[in-house]
Design a protein around this motif. Structure first.
Motif, short mmCIF file in Angstrom:
data_model
loop_
_atom_site.label_atom_id
_atom_site.label_comp_id
_atom_site.label_asym_id
_atom_site.label_seq_id
_atom_site.Cartn_x
_atom_site.Cartn_y
_atom_site.Cartn_z
N ARG A 82 0.71 -1.17 -0.08
CA ARG A 82 -0.06 0.01 -0.08
C ARG A 82 0.90 1.18 -0.01
O ARG A 82 1.98 1.43 0.43
CB ARG A 82 -0.81 0.01 1.26
N ASN A 83 0.31 2.41 -0.81
CA ASN A 83 0.96 3.74 -0.60
C ASN A 83 0.93 4.17 0.73
O ASN A 83 -0.24 4.02 1.41
CB ASN A 83 0.44 4.70 -1.66
N HIS A 88 2.67 7.48 -3.13
CA HIS A 88 4.12 7.17 -2.61
C HIS A 88 4.27 6.24 -1.86
O HIS A 88 3.56 5.97 -1.08
CB HIS A 88 4.20 8.69 -1.98
N TRP A 89 5.39 5.29 -2.15
CA TRP A 89 5.97 4.69 -1.11
C TRP A 89 7.07 5.30 -0.60
O TRP A 89 7.50 6.52 -0.85
CB TRP A 89 6.61 3.48 -2.00
#
Length: 149
Positions: A82-83, A88-89
């Motif tokens: 999941r971001n 964004h990671w």
């Protein structure tokens, strides 16, 4: 060479640099050091979040082995990979911080030290070391011993 001599040339205040400038450069350096610490915490956040994601993968495996397919599928679908913020990671957050804030900050600090103090870092700290050390004490030498000693 006397290991109890005063600070080496790289840490002596250049001719014409006043106390106010040394103090200002010390404040700028301290701000950069605080940013370095914040960056370290950001890398810690990045690594811990990545570790948690792999641990979620293990939890999915164990849930499946325990016969809980629905719960395993939910964790896998909704949490694994999941971001952390939309789109964004954590590596992308680190990259954005580095390019948007950290690198410009470090570059500007370096430029100002070059302009105002001939590139000599940590003048305030060197001055503090000189003032706070006990001269003649073997554990309070001004500079490291020469190589080979």
């Amino acid at each position: 060479m006397d290991s109890n001599r005063e600070m080496d040339a790289a840490h002596q205040v250049p001719e014409g640099v006043d106390e106010a400038t040394v103090n200002a450069l010390g404040a700028l350096s301290k701000a950069l050091e605080t940013t370095e610490r914040a960056r370290g915490h950001l890398y810690g956040f990045h690594q811990l979040t990545g570790t948690a994601d792999f641990q979620l993968g293990e939890a999915v495996r164990l849930l499946r082995e325990a016969g809980h397919e629905e719960q395993a599928a939910r964790v896998e679908r909704d949490l694994v990979g999941r971001n952390v913020i939309p789109g964004h990671w954590t590596f992308q957050i680190v990259e954005a911080y580095n390019s948007t804030y950290y690198r410009p900050f470090a570059h500007i600090e370096g430029d100002i030290v070059d302009q105002l103090a001939a590139g000599r870092d940590h003048l305030l700290e060197a001055r503090l070391k000189s003032a706070r050390r006990t001269r003649g004490h073997p554990d309070h030498t001004a500079t490291p011993p020469p190589p080979g000693r």
